[in-house]
Design a protein around this motif. Sequence first.
Motif: not given
Length: 950
Positions: A106, A165, A535
């Motif tokens: 992230w 993600q 994400g």
Amino acid sequence: MTALGPFLLGAPWALAALAALPLIWWILRATPPAPRHAELPSMQLLDGIEPQEETPARTPWWVWLIRTLAVAAAILGLSQPVYAPGAQTETAEGTGSLLIVVDNGWSSAPRWPDLINAATATLDSGNRDAPVHLLLTAPQQFNPDPAERISRADMAKRLASLRPQAWAPDRADALARLRDSTFTPDRIFWASDGLEGRNGQRFAQELSSIAPLTVYAAAPTGPVVISSIRSQTDSVSVTARRADARGVTTGYVSALTIDGSALATAPLDFADGQSEAVAEFTIPAAALARVARFNVTGQQGAGTVWLWDSADRSRRVGLVDAGASAQPLLSDMHYIRKALEPFATISEGSIENLVAASPDAIIMSDVGQILPQDAELLNTWVENGGALIRFAGPRLAAQGDDLLPVALRRSSRALGGALAWDEPQAMASFPEASPFAGLSVPGDVRIKQQVLARPGPELASKTWARLADGSPLVTADTRGNGTLILFHTTAGPDWADLAYSGTFSQMLRRSIAAGRGEAVGDAEGAYTPYLTLDGYGRLSAAGPNAAPLKAVDFAETVLSESHPPGLYRGPAGTRALNAGAGQRPRLIAEWPLSARLLGDAEARSLRLAGPLLTLAALLLALDLFIALFVAGRLRRFGRSAATACILIGGAMVALPGPDAVAQPYQYELLPDGTYRRVDTSPDVIRLPSTGNSTQKEIDAALEMRLAFVETPDGDLNRRTEAGLSGLTSILRMRTSVEPADPRGVNLETDSLELYPLIYFNVPESMPPLSETAIANLNTYLRSGGALVIDTRAGGTIGSQTDVSRLETLFEGLDAPPLQTVGENHVLTRSFYLLNDFPGRYAQRSLWIEQAGDASAPRGDGVSRLIIGDADWASAWAVDAQGRDLYSVDGGAEQREMSRRFGVNLVMYVLTGSYKDDQVHIPALLERLGDGEEPDDEPVELPSRILDGGP
């Protein structure tokens, strides 16, 4: 590829064509342009005439320059050049296998395009036939194997398809996967997020020890993560952190609803040298209850989103007003109020008003005698899901009631003192099954007096807290969907020292949550993912890979593909997993000495083949244009184009404009003697009628209008239509609502959802409705329609509305629970200020849907069913000239109040709780009248407020 400084050439042999440029230049320079032809009537007229303009013998320099540049641009474009300042030019490093490592957690989301562009740019360096491998650092179920060989074309497509993600990268796991693959690359390119995370510096050292390492670190700028929030009664503090503490930075945080609507925005001011900033929100309690998440404005990523779960929300708690106290700072309510203020919105009032507001919990302190009507209201409210928390005291010890979790003995137990045998008792540790489990027991708290519960087989299961001798201190029991909770001592210091400890506030907080069905002691439960973040920080439904997790593991859960950040539903209500909780982002301070670091300019690559070929095409088009102009071909085309433009312009001027069309109007006489202009233009476009839609349905869709149910009684239908026509005229005159003429509807055949309000004047001999009519009405009510039922029986029966006939008539109707309209309902102030809802008959009860507040599932708090017997249609009815048709018991004044109620009714249906806050008007007027007499002249209120205006 062949490197030429910062340029890479995919087809370098195409540059050999540049050697032909001198020859092309010589040919273009030596070849003159085509001669110019002139059409003349007779060649004899040219005898003896010297030409003023001669055709040049050679091509002008600017013409061959354009053609030479076009050819050169085409040759350079065919060589497939790429501008890559960061490309490696060493032969030994450029011929071996390449491993591309990408941080796809992230923290990479804010600069994800830069990371992917850098990884794609490195594909342009080295041997085009050398194998390429991929390693992703964010763990997921189907991570690519680092040993898998991928062609450069396929790698470019795979990199373009990657997305960040919602969980953090695990570089130790990525390094383990690389070692398990037994693959050793010749060179490594790492597209890094630039953050230390977990062992970021060590990961760089390990990669540099395997192969020569090139790093592009795209560290996010500005606020990186929301690490925590702190909520008060009407305020929230949001703490955000950044990775680079240098310089002064300003960001913004927005408070959003679950659907993404912004309610408020607060600034984040980072001073130079500080990595933490706090955004302060001061939001009214009603709006604060709608906030579902906080988001850093303009910064994407799961770390910049904070989901606000039910455990952190501000609770709405009602305190039953016990009257004025001689020493308010020593009263029980003072200690309750102080304990609730950090996390709850507090309102005080009578039981009737508090139940109508439907808070999360109602707290009563030492109330021993509850009026029967209040007890009935409280019992109904608890059974519908309310949490009633009570504290003991002298009054409750002397006399109890049924709103208690356990039966009590009719006296209190004194612990300590001159006449007592027992010493003051300490608190025992909380049972594991108690909502208080996990709270620390204050060792200095002593209970000096308590009310005792009668022993019974179920007493142990109902006990949440005990004294050291085993006697219950807090008991609870469910009733319906709600909970009854009793503290067996006072909330103040009279009987115990509990109010002095911080545990008291935590016990109240957990009691409110547990009373609403959100048990804190949920060790045996599980949480199921409901909404998850991707994400980029976008909220969506949980994916197939998201798995439930145990309640005992919730606090220690590490974010992953199985447990992504988001909202989870379980025994404690809705709880949130946030990617940024407790995070402190830091930049990687030191890189390996052997690693090559690329800047933003070096990491980018620009493919020049397309722009160069486009430039060549534009230059050739320009050369063609010049050749046509010199040959005189454009003049003939120019004359034709000018003629066409003149004809088109003349046609546009000749067409009549919209103002030139006559607009006939007619004027309609209104009941108050004024006129209203009505457009009767024949140019109104009518929608074509299809096989599925009638003209009646099309008219109802185009213009808002009221409707009434057509019954077998024709006279009653005409009376109802006249009543709604009169109400429509009043709405046109007094409000901005301008309905069209009312229409009658058939409950079995017409589309009811096209009408916001349907009036049902029930005949005396009306047969029961058919199943089709009932089904249509149920659909209409569920979709947001409002049904007004008038039995017209107000002049023949007693003071209560007789609904026995309606039970037979509407058998099968999914009717909600009903209640009479209170004096503070929004119907009393949606437009006019009213205290009664008269029609032809006055002082009649009005029944509406029972709802706690405007946040009930029904749209904007509007009741979908309204029942009365005042015969409103007769009071509203007028003829074609606007004259009243039927008499009213109270004369002109009652008729006027009936019309005002009709206006309020329509405004209530159309706007909902728009004016629900006008409940404070009486208090404001009272405060204006209670002040001391000023020296200036008194303030005059508007007459429309004094006489019931809007």
